[in-house]
Write an enzyme that holds these catalytic residues in place. Structure first.
Site, PDB file in Angstrom:
ATOM      1  N   ARG A 187       0.877  -1.083  -0.026  1.00 27.56           N
ATOM      2  CA  ARG A 187       0.015   0.036   0.140  1.00 27.56           C
ATOM      3  C   ARG A 187       0.692   1.169  -0.071  1.00 27.56           C
ATOM      4  NH1 ARG A 187      -3.572  -2.365  -1.674  1.00 27.56           N
ATOM      5  NH2 ARG A 187      -5.248  -3.361  -0.737  1.00 27.56           N
TER       6      ARG A 187
ATOM      7  N   HIS B  91      -1.186   0.692 -10.004  1.00 25.36           N
ATOM      8  CA  HIS B  91      -1.899  -0.378  -9.242  1.00 25.36           C
ATOM      9  C   HIS B  91      -2.123  -1.682 -10.250  1.00 25.36           C
ATOM     10  CE1 HIS B  91      -3.750  -0.690  -5.200  1.00 25.36           C
ATOM     11  NE2 HIS B  91      -3.656  -1.897  -5.626  1.00 25.36           N
TER      12      HIS B  91
HETATM   13  N1  LIG Z   1      -0.714  -3.701  -5.600  1.00 18.62           N
HETATM   14  C1  LIG Z   1      -1.464  -4.651  -5.830  1.00 18.62           C
HETATM   15  O1  LIG Z   1      -2.003  -4.489  -6.848  1.00 18.62           O
HETATM   16  C2  LIG Z   1      -1.998  -5.446  -4.940  1.00 18.62           C
HETATM   17  C3  LIG Z   1      -2.867  -6.745  -4.946  1.00 18.62           C
HETATM   18  C4  LIG Z   1      -3.224  -7.648  -4.061  1.00 18.62           C
HETATM   19  C5  LIG Z   1      -2.587  -7.270  -2.795  1.00 18.62           C
HETATM   20  N2  LIG Z   1      -1.916  -6.269  -2.558  1.00 18.62           N
HETATM   21  C6  LIG Z   1      -1.491  -5.917  -1.022  1.00 18.62           C
HETATM   22  O2  LIG Z   1      -0.742  -6.927  -0.626  1.00 18.62           O
HETATM   23  C7  LIG Z   1      -1.092  -7.233   0.770  1.00 18.62           C
HETATM   24  C8  LIG Z   1      -0.657  -8.620   1.256  1.00 18.62           C
HETATM   25  O3  LIG Z   1      -1.545  -9.638   0.484  1.00 18.62           O
HETATM   26  P1  LIG Z   1      -1.538 -11.192   1.264  1.00 18.62           P
HETATM   27  O4  LIG Z   1      -2.512 -11.978   0.308  1.00 18.62           O
HETATM   28  O5  LIG Z   1      -0.042 -11.845   0.943  1.00 18.62           O
HETATM   29  O6  LIG Z   1      -1.720 -11.050   2.756  1.00 18.62           O
HETATM   30  P2  LIG Z   1      -1.685 -12.002   3.903  1.00 18.62           P
HETATM   31  O7  LIG Z   1      -1.890 -13.543   3.441  1.00 18.62           O
HETATM   32  O8  LIG Z   1      -2.674 -11.700   5.099  1.00 18.62           O
HETATM   33  O9  LIG Z   1      -0.118 -11.960   4.197  1.00 18.62           O
HETATM   34  C9  LIG Z   1       0.387 -10.828   5.219  1.00 18.62           C
HETATM   35  C10 LIG Z   1       1.625 -11.168   5.404  1.00 18.62           C
HETATM   36  O10 LIG Z   1       2.231  -9.744   6.012  1.00 18.62           O
HETATM   37  C11 LIG Z   1       2.846 -10.373   7.353  1.00 18.62           C
HETATM   38  N3  LIG Z   1       2.548  -9.270   8.420  1.00 18.62           N
HETATM   39  C12 LIG Z   1       1.375  -8.642   8.441  1.00 18.62           C
HETATM   40  N4  LIG Z   1       1.587  -7.787   9.523  1.00 18.62           N
HETATM   41  C13 LIG Z   1       2.676  -7.883   9.991  1.00 18.62           C
HETATM   42  C14 LIG Z   1       3.780  -7.216  10.974  1.00 18.62           C
HETATM   43  N5  LIG Z   1       3.024  -6.352  11.847  1.00 18.62           N
HETATM   44  N6  LIG Z   1       5.115  -7.483  11.086  1.00 18.62           N
HETATM   45  C15 LIG Z   1       5.454  -8.533  10.059  1.00 18.62           C
HETATM   46  N7  LIG Z   1       4.912  -9.191   9.520  1.00 18.62           N
HETATM   47  C16 LIG Z   1       3.636  -8.763   9.160  1.00 18.62           C
HETATM   48  C17 LIG Z   1       2.092 -11.638   7.744  1.00 18.62           C
HETATM   49  O11 LIG Z   1       2.832 -12.428   8.714  1.00 18.62           O
HETATM   50  P3  LIG Z   1       2.161 -13.769   9.270  1.00 18.62           P
HETATM   51  O12 LIG Z   1       2.012 -14.798   8.125  1.00 18.62           O
HETATM   52  O13 LIG Z   1       3.555 -14.148  10.065  1.00 18.62           O
HETATM   53  O14 LIG Z   1       1.092 -13.381   9.920  1.00 18.62           O
HETATM   54  C18 LIG Z   1       2.041 -12.335   6.371  1.00 18.62           C
HETATM   55  O15 LIG Z   1       3.083 -12.865   6.028  1.00 18.62           O
HETATM   56  C19 LIG Z   1      -2.474  -6.943   0.767  1.00 18.62           C
HETATM   57  O16 LIG Z   1      -3.033  -6.665   2.130  1.00 18.62           O
HETATM   58  C20 LIG Z   1      -2.780  -5.878  -0.019  1.00 18.62           C
HETATM   59  O17 LIG Z   1      -2.671  -4.645   0.637  1.00 18.62           O
HETATM   60  C21 LIG Z   1      -1.889  -5.460  -3.439  1.00 18.62           C
END
Ligand SMILES: NC(=O)c1ccc[n+]([C@@H]2O[C@H](COP(=O)([O-])OP(=O)(O)OC[C@H]3O[C@@H](n4cnc5c(N)ncnc54)[C@H](OP(=O)(O)O)[C@@H]3O)[C@@H](O)[C@H]2O)c1
Length: 295
Positions: free
Chosen positions: A225, A273
């Site tokens: 983000r 994006h």
């Molecule tokens: N630019 C784009 O087009 C686009 C598209 C899709 C998604 N996104 C972004 O990508 C993000 C991630 O997606 P995802 O599906 O991979 O999410 P996810 O499955 O919820 O994974 C989030 C990861 O971040 C880690 N995390 C969260 N809070 C943390 C903290 N305080 N300290 C350290 N690690 C932390 C989590 O650790 P743990 O596993 O250990 O809990 C997990 O490994 C989304 O939330 C979205 O904002 C962007």
């Protein structure tokens, strides 16, 4: 089950046709043309400002994407209403494509060559080019998308580290976890990739201090983000040379305002994006799984 759609991409005829194919019995209202005051589920990446009051018996909100941050901070969603997200495997693969494009580009030195070309300057580098296994890529976030990106980078031969809340076991990837381990995860990396969700712990995490820990002239990719990035910190890191080039795909205000300093910056690639377009099939299949959970 009755679904209210309030998202321009989910409202596309192609997605609606995919949804109808996977779940012919769904009762779907598509905003702005139609509003269902009895809807069970709202599907939206963010709720439009002029959307009418939410149905009183709404059972859940589903983000039409992987992030739920814009929904979580929306006061129109009553406390206690569950918020789900989609897990779209094809989208994760597309995001890995974006990161791999940046990783190869940074490894080969294409951003510097493009800057030289703009100046009609022919510059032969005498530096030895690293091999992929010497080129360290650090991923912040190793969840659904981060794990896919990490695997693809490791399969391509890069030296991959990840950092997350909890330790991970991903073949060929060095795992770091917890707030005290981020500096070690980032130290000396040639490319830093952010794919964290936005929360109070991760806002501004791409700070000047963190960027200074990278290998000088490293690349930065932000596909999380916009609010993860300390923009002034990046500006300083680009001037100091801590960061050589940044690929930025998410911004606090989208579209990025026309007068923003990042537009046209020769060390920044602004992309609108586009790193992870949702796939019709993957998004519909993931939505079906969420609906089964709440049925
Ligand atoms: N630019 C784009 O087009 C686009 C598209 C899709 C998604 N996104 C972004 O990508 C993000 C991630 O997606 P995802 O599906 O991979 O999410 P996810 O499955 O919820 O994974 C989030 C990861 O971040 C880690 N995390 C969260 N809070 C943390 C903290 N305080 N300290 C350290 N690690 C932390 C989590 O650790 P743990 O596993 O250990 O809990 C997990 O490994 C989304 O939330 C979205 O904002 C962007």
């Amino acid at each position: 089950m009755k679904i209210q759609i309030a998202d321009p991409f989910a409202a596309e005829p192609a997605f609606l046709a995919e949804l109808a194919g996977q779940a012919p019995d769904l009762d779907i209202a598509v905003w702005p043309g139609a509003v269902d005051g009895d809807a069970d589920v709202l599907l939206a990446w963010e709720i439009p400002a002029d959307f009418p009051p939410l149905p009183p018996d709404l059972r859940a909100v589903v983000s039409f994407g992987a992030g739920t941050d814009r929904l979580e901070r929306d006061p129109r969603i009553p406390a206690g209403t569950p918020i789900f997200r989609l897990e779209d495997g094809e989208q994760a693969e597309r995001m890995a494509d974006y990161v791999l494009a940046a990783a190869w580009s940074q490894l080969v030195g294409l951003p510097q060559a493009a800057r030289n070309e703009d100046r009609r300057h022919w510059s032969l580098s005498t530096d030895q080019r690293l091999s992929p296994d010497q080129f360290v890529v650090t991923l912040l976030g190793a969840g659904f998308i981060g794990t896919c990106v990490a695997r693809r980078l490791a399969d391509a031969g890069f030296a991959v580290r990840c950092w997350s809340r909890n330790a991970k076991q991903i073949e060929g990837v060095e795992s770091h976890h917890g707030p005290g381990a981020i500096e070690a995860a980032v130290a000396g990396a040639h490319l830093l990739v952010n794919i964290l969700p936005l929360n109070e712990d991760t806002r501004g995490i791409l700070s000047a201090a963190l960027l200074r820990g990278l290998h000088p002239g490293a690349g930065l990719v932000n596909i999380g983000r916009g609010e993860h990035l300390d923009e002034q910190g990046l500006q300083g890191a680009l001037i100091e040379g801590a960061v050589g080039h940044a690929w930025l795909d998410a911004f606090p205000i989208e579209p990025l305002p026309a007068d923003h300093w990042m537009w046209g910056h020769d060390r920044i690639s602004v992309t609108p994006h586009i790193s992870g377009p949702p796939s019709l099939k993957g998004a519909a299949a993931s939505l079906m799984k969420v609906l089964q959970r709440i049925a």
